[in-house]
Design a protein around this motif. Structure first.
Motif, PDB file in Angstrom:
ATOM      1  N   UNK A   1       0.845  -1.187   0.000  1.00 12.10           N
ATOM      2  CA  UNK A   1       0.000   0.000   0.000  1.00 12.10           C
ATOM      3  C   UNK A   1       0.883   1.240   0.000  1.00 12.10           C
ATOM      4  N   UNK A   2       0.430   2.239  -0.729  1.00 11.51           N
ATOM      5  CA  UNK A   2       1.150   3.507  -0.768  1.00 11.51           C
ATOM      6  C   UNK A   2       0.141   4.640  -0.680  1.00 11.51           C
TER       7      UNK A   2
ATOM      8  N   UNK B   1      -3.356  -0.211  -8.293  1.00 10.72           N
ATOM      9  CA  UNK B   1      -4.745   0.238  -8.295  1.00 10.72           C
ATOM     10  C   UNK B   1      -4.781   1.615  -7.650  1.00 10.72           C
ATOM     11  N   UNK B   2      -5.537   2.522  -8.233  1.00  8.66           N
ATOM     12  CA  UNK B   2      -5.682   3.874  -7.691  1.00  8.66           C
ATOM     13  C   UNK B   2      -6.995   3.982  -6.925  1.00  8.66           C
ATOM     14  N   UNK B   3      -6.890   4.251  -5.632  1.00  5.66           N
ATOM     15  CA  UNK B   3      -8.054   4.484  -4.801  1.00  5.66           C
ATOM     16  C   UNK B   3      -8.108   5.966  -4.475  1.00  5.66           C
ATOM     17  N   UNK B   4      -9.209   6.622  -4.858  1.00  4.01           N
ATOM     18  CA  UNK B   4      -9.392   8.045  -4.575  1.00  4.01           C
ATOM     19  C   UNK B   4     -10.061   8.195  -3.218  1.00  4.01           C
ATOM     20  N   UNK B   5      -9.381   8.896  -2.316  1.00  6.58           N
ATOM     21  CA  UNK B   5      -9.886   9.111  -0.959  1.00  6.58           C
ATOM     22  C   UNK B   5     -10.492  10.511  -0.899  1.00  6.58           C
ATOM     23  N   UNK B   6     -11.815  10.599  -0.963  1.00  9.39           N
ATOM     24  CA  UNK B   6     -12.489  11.891  -1.047  1.00  9.39           C
ATOM     25  C   UNK B   6     -12.669  12.528   0.332  1.00  9.39           C
ATOM     26  N   UNK B   7     -12.198  13.765   0.414  1.00 18.99           N
ATOM     27  CA  UNK B   7     -12.414  14.607   1.593  1.00 18.99           C
ATOM     28  C   UNK B   7     -12.456  16.041   1.088  1.00 18.99           C
ATOM     29  N   UNK B   8     -13.602  16.703   1.214  1.00 20.11           N
ATOM     30  CA  UNK B   8     -13.725  18.039   0.633  1.00 20.11           C
ATOM     31  C   UNK B   8     -12.806  19.056   1.296  1.00 20.11           C
TER      32      UNK B   8
ATOM     33  N   UNK C   1       9.156   8.313  -0.995  1.00 23.99           N
ATOM     34  CA  UNK C   1       9.705   8.464  -2.336  1.00 23.99           C
ATOM     35  C   UNK C   1       9.065   9.640  -3.061  1.00 23.99           C
ATOM     36  N   UNK C   2       9.835  10.280  -3.918  1.00 20.24           N
ATOM     37  CA  UNK C   2       9.286  11.299  -4.792  1.00 20.24           C
ATOM     38  C   UNK C   2       8.394  10.611  -5.822  1.00 20.24           C
ATOM     39  N   UNK C   3       7.418  11.332  -6.313  1.00 11.67           N
ATOM     40  CA  UNK C   3       6.457  10.773  -7.261  1.00 11.67           C
ATOM     41  C   UNK C   3       7.134  10.225  -8.523  1.00 11.67           C
ATOM     42  N   UNK C   4       8.306  10.729  -8.854  1.00 13.04           N
ATOM     43  CA  UNK C   4       9.008  10.236 -10.046  1.00 13.04           C
ATOM     44  C   UNK C   4       9.426   8.772  -9.913  1.00 13.04           C
ATOM     45  N   UNK C   5       9.414   8.237  -8.688  1.00  7.66           N
ATOM     46  CA  UNK C   5       9.745   6.831  -8.465  1.00  7.66           C
ATOM     47  C   UNK C   5       8.517   5.919  -8.442  1.00  7.66           C
ATOM     48  N   UNK C   6       7.351   6.479  -8.679  1.00 10.83           N
ATOM     49  CA  UNK C   6       6.111   5.709  -8.591  1.00 10.83           C
ATOM     50  C   UNK C   6       6.020   4.613  -9.647  1.00 10.83           C
ATOM     51  N   UNK C   7       6.722   4.744 -10.747  1.00 14.38           N
ATOM     52  CA  UNK C   7       6.645   3.770 -11.838  1.00 14.38           C
ATOM     53  C   UNK C   7       7.003   2.360 -11.374  1.00 14.38           C
ATOM     54  N   UNK C   8       7.802   2.235 -10.311  1.00 14.81           N
ATOM     55  CA  UNK C   8       8.230   0.916  -9.859  1.00 14.81           C
ATOM     56  C   UNK C   8       7.325   0.316  -8.782  1.00 14.81           C
ATOM     57  N   UNK C   9       6.297   1.040  -8.371  1.00  9.45           N
ATOM     58  CA  UNK C   9       5.411   0.565  -7.306  1.00  9.45           C
ATOM     59  C   UNK C   9       4.355  -0.385  -7.862  1.00  9.45           C
ATOM     60  N   UNK C  10       4.065  -1.432  -7.083  1.00  8.40           N
ATOM     61  CA  UNK C  10       2.970  -2.359  -7.388  1.00  8.40           C
ATOM     62  C   UNK C  10       2.139  -2.539  -6.134  1.00  8.40           C
ATOM     63  N   UNK C  11       0.826  -2.410  -6.251  1.00  9.59           N
ATOM     64  CA  UNK C  11      -0.059  -2.564  -5.106  1.00  9.59           C
ATOM     65  C   UNK C  11      -1.230  -1.603  -5.196  1.00  9.59           C
ATOM     66  N   UNK C  12      -1.631  -1.060  -4.046  1.00 14.47           N
ATOM     67  CA  UNK C  12      -2.738  -0.112  -3.953  1.00 14.47           C
ATOM     68  C   UNK C  12      -2.167   1.258  -3.629  1.00 14.47           C
ATOM     69  N   UNK C  13      -2.569   2.239  -4.413  1.00 11.11           N
ATOM     70  CA  UNK C  13      -2.143   3.613  -4.221  1.00 11.11           C
ATOM     71  C   UNK C  13      -3.343   4.437  -3.772  1.00 11.11           C
ATOM     72  N   UNK C  14      -3.290   4.965  -2.558  1.00 12.85           N
ATOM     73  CA  UNK C  14      -4.367   5.785  -2.010  1.00 12.85           C
ATOM     74  C   UNK C  14      -4.034   7.245  -2.295  1.00 12.85           C
ATOM     75  N   UNK C  15      -4.957   7.917  -2.994  1.00 14.34           N
ATOM     76  CA  UNK C  15      -4.722   9.281  -3.467  1.00 14.34           C
ATOM     77  C   UNK C  15      -5.843  10.179  -2.946  1.00 14.34           C
ATOM     78  N   UNK C  16      -5.488  11.284  -2.306  1.00 11.62           N
ATOM     79  CA  UNK C  16      -6.524  12.159  -1.750  1.00 11.62           C
ATOM     80  C   UNK C  16      -6.665  13.488  -2.488  1.00 11.62           C
ATOM     81  N   UNK C  17      -6.017  13.619  -3.626  1.00 14.70           N
ATOM     82  CA  UNK C  17      -6.086  14.850  -4.407  1.00 14.70           C
ATOM     83  C   UNK C  17      -6.439  14.461  -5.840  1.00 14.70           C
TER      84      UNK C  17
END
Length: 143
Positions: A3-4, A83-90, A52-68
């Motif tokens: 998870x990331x 997998x990209x999971x969008x975490x919604x918070x207004x 890690x900086x986002x430029x290293x994301x290419x090597x990640x495998x798993x679930x990516x939790x994103x809130x933006x």
């Protein structure tokens, strides 16, 4: 589970603290934890995850939790096995038009509590897949 969490900046102390608590709470489920960021900044706490900086994301495998929502757009352009999971918070302050246009690109939408779930449904006319308060047990959500 790998998870990331993709955050805007390492200066987000409160968010990083909540993420770190989630990682500690679910050590038996999480094999590897990472935090990806766009902007570097001082870290005020010790983190039980790779950072890690986002430029290293290419090597990640798993679930990516994103809130933006803009970060979701960036992550979906990366070709990899996550997998990209969008975490919604207004409280994040995403643009409503972007949410309407881009939230459907997420593999799963998770709302930060019932109030945010109702807000997300009002905006998109779609109920979030999951409702979770402050990332609590997000690592236990089924793929």
């Amino acid at each position: 589970m790998n998870i990331a969490f993709y955050i805007e900046s390492l200066n987000e102390d409160k968010r990083i603290e909540v993420i770190n608590q989630e990682i500690a709470r679910n050590k038996e489920v999480i094999e590897n934890a990472s935090i990806f960021y766009n902007n570097i900044g001082p870290l005020s706490a010790t983190i039980d995850a790779g950072v890690f900086h986002v430029s290293d994301m290419w090597s990640f495998e798993g679930v990516l939790v994103i809130d933006n929502i803009q970060n979701l757009k960036k992550a979906k352009k990366i070709v990899n096995k996550f997998k990209c999971w969008y975490y919604y918070d207004k409280q994040i302050g995403d643009n409503l038009i972007d949410i309407i246009n881009l939230a459907g690109e997420a593999d799963k939408v998770i709302a930060n509590g019932e109030i945010m779930a109702n807000e997300y449904e009002r905006i998109t006319n779609t109920r979030p897949d999951e409702i979770i308060e402050n990332y609590q047990n997000i690592a236990r959500v089924s793929l």
